[in-house]
Design a protein around this motif. Structure first.
Motif, PDB file in Angstrom:
ATOM      1  N   ASN A 136       0.823  -1.211   0.000  1.00 39.60           N
ATOM      2  CA  ASN A 136       0.000   0.000   0.000  1.00 39.60           C
ATOM      3  C   ASN A 136       0.855   1.258   0.000  1.00 39.60           C
ATOM      4  O   ASN A 136       0.516   2.254  -0.642  1.00 39.60           O
ATOM      5  CB  ASN A 136      -0.933   0.011   1.221  1.00 39.60           C
ATOM      6  N   ARG A 140       0.669   3.957  -3.023  1.00 39.18           N
ATOM      7  CA  ARG A 140       0.377   5.368  -2.816  1.00 39.18           C
ATOM      8  C   ARG A 140       1.492   6.254  -3.418  1.00 39.18           C
ATOM      9  O   ARG A 140       1.217   7.267  -4.060  1.00 39.18           O
ATOM     10  CB  ARG A 140       0.225   5.639  -1.322  1.00 39.18           C
ATOM     11  N   SER A 166      -8.676  -2.360  -0.013  1.00 42.49           N
ATOM     12  CA  SER A 166      -9.423  -1.253   0.574  1.00 42.49           C
ATOM     13  C   SER A 166      -9.816  -0.252  -0.505  1.00 42.49           C
ATOM     14  O   SER A 166      -9.245  -0.231  -1.605  1.00 42.49           O
ATOM     15  CB  SER A 166      -8.574  -0.549   1.640  1.00 42.49           C
ATOM     16  N   THR A 168      -9.150   2.761  -0.452  1.00 48.20           N
ATOM     17  CA  THR A 168      -8.014   3.656  -0.645  1.00 48.20           C
ATOM     18  C   THR A 168      -7.128   3.187  -1.797  1.00 48.20           C
ATOM     19  O   THR A 168      -6.609   3.999  -2.567  1.00 48.20           O
ATOM     20  CB  THR A 168      -7.173   3.740   0.644  1.00 48.20           C
ATOM     21  N   ASP A 172      -6.240   5.323  -5.114  1.00 45.13           N
ATOM     22  CA  ASP A 172      -4.875   5.599  -5.566  1.00 45.13           C
ATOM     23  C   ASP A 172      -4.710   5.277  -7.048  1.00 45.13           C
ATOM     24  O   ASP A 172      -4.009   5.991  -7.778  1.00 45.13           O
ATOM     25  CB  ASP A 172      -3.876   4.790  -4.738  1.00 45.13           C
TER      26      ASP A 172
END
Length: 384
Positions: A136, A140, A166, A168, A172
């Motif tokens: 992750n 990012r 997720s 997120t 991204d």
């Protein structure tokens, strides 16, 4: 134990030019390379005991002096660091994933994404698997740098190793494409991802949703158009997402066309589908169509909820048919559906405009007396 960075600082101190027998030009080269080496190591120092005096002696021995000087190669230094990290991890009785993740974090913070990617790949090849946090972090960083190729690879690795990602992660991915209009590259990525999750459409659905949420509507629709050629096919969630995207964009005719296509594909609309239609038709003043789809809901055995009644009550109120709004409001309460403050305010506002002040005051008093029992914002959230 003395940390590696302290070892290196001490060694640089010992190489002070006032105490060194080396000629100043040669010393400057060594000092410069040591400074580069120190910055690289210091950025990833998280606890591994490394034989730094040995490394530095070897490093200085490789220094080239004016006759054959070349610019320092960061990748060569990184290779030496990798060897030390990997050896330490392999020799550990139990690999410390937190420490490995910290190395990835340090590399990403330093902007050396290729080094972080190589570290993850090397650990993977040695069957040392890190938790999703490490991936992750790199995902990012790649997104912020708009490094599409690296982002796609990391996303696929995450998907294979973890399965469920997720929101997120999907955000991204969408943000990484904000500065490119390369539709071919985007569709190639989606095709590869869909092949990993076939026959499920969940991952592609979430990609479409993420692109729409960050304002890239055209790219979200481009991915949707590609769905027909993928191994997975659009499902109920896909159509509900597209209906919402088109409705929010004011593309009402396209929204209705997709709704018809949905039924032709044998996918039965649910309460989310109908509420999406009603809410967006209300915005453009299409009360006639609101009534058509409201009746269709009843014919299909779908019970209206708070969102349904909110759209209809506001639509009738705006059209001047306040009596029908009140009838629907009373029907909603008979069904034991809690009214919201928004419905009360809509009724009061429309009644005042029509000069029915007494009735407006009645609902205003009712609003104030039952304020704590009214439906809140969470009741308006879209059902999953």
């Amino acid at each position: 134990m003395i940390t590696t960075s302290r070892h290196l600082k001490h060694y640089i101190f010992l190489c002070n030019p006032t105490k060194s027998s080396l000629p100043i030009p040669q010393f400057s080269i060594i000092q410069s390379r040591l400074h580069i080496y120190y910055n690289c190591i210091a950025s990833i120092t998280v606890g591994f005991p490394l034989p730094f005096f040995t490394i530095i002696r070897n490093f200085i021995g490789k220094c080239q002096f004016p006759a054959t000087q070349a610019s320092p190669n960061k990748e060569e230094v990184t290779d030496e660091v990798f060897n030390q990290i990997l050896t330490s991890v392999e020799n550990a009785s139990r690999p410390n994933t937190k420490i490995c993740t910290a190395y990835v974090d340090k590399f990403c913070r330093a902007g050396n994404l290729s080094a972080a990617a190589r570290l993850l790949q090397s650990l993977h090849h040695k069957h040392i698997f890190l938790n999703p946090k490490a991936y992750n972090l790199l995902l990012r960083a790649a997104s912020e740098k708009h490094d599409i190729d690296l982002l796609c690879q990391v996303f696929k690795d995450l998907l294979i190793s973890n399965g469920v990602l997720s929101s997120t992660c999907y955000a991204d991915v969408a943000k990484a494409f904000t500065k490119t209009n390369d539709g071919v590259q985007l569709l190639r990525f989606v095709k590869k991802v869909s092949a990993l999750t076939s026959p499920s459409a969940t991952v592609v659905n979430r990609i479409i949703f993420a692109f729409a949420k960050c304002g890239q509507v055209d790219k979200a629709l481009l991915i949707y158009d590609q769905f027909k050629s993928l191994s997975c096919k659009p499902d109920l969630f896909t159509y509900n997402t597209i209906l919402d995207i088109l409705g929010r964009a004011g593309r009402t005719d396209e929204m209705l066309h997709e709704f018809a296509s949905m039924k032709e594909a044998g996918i039965a609309p649910d309460i989310v589908s109908y509420n999406t239609l009603l809410n967006n038709l209300k915005k453009v003043g299409r009360l006639d169509l609101c009534l058509v789809y409201f009746r269709e809901m009843g014919e299909n055995g779908i019970e209206p909820d708070l969102l349904t009644y909110t759209a209809l009550i506001e639509s009738f109120g705006r059209s001047g048919n306040i009596e029908e709004s009140i009838r629907l409001f009373n029907e909603m309460k008979m069904r034991q559906i809690r009214p919201s403050i928004y419905i009360y305010r809509s009724l009061v506002s429309q009644l005042k405009k029509m000069g029915k002040v007494d009735l407006a005051l009645k609902y205003l008093e009712e609003l104030n007396s039952s304020h704590s029992d009214l439906a809140g914002p969470n009741d308006f959230k879209r059902k999953k």
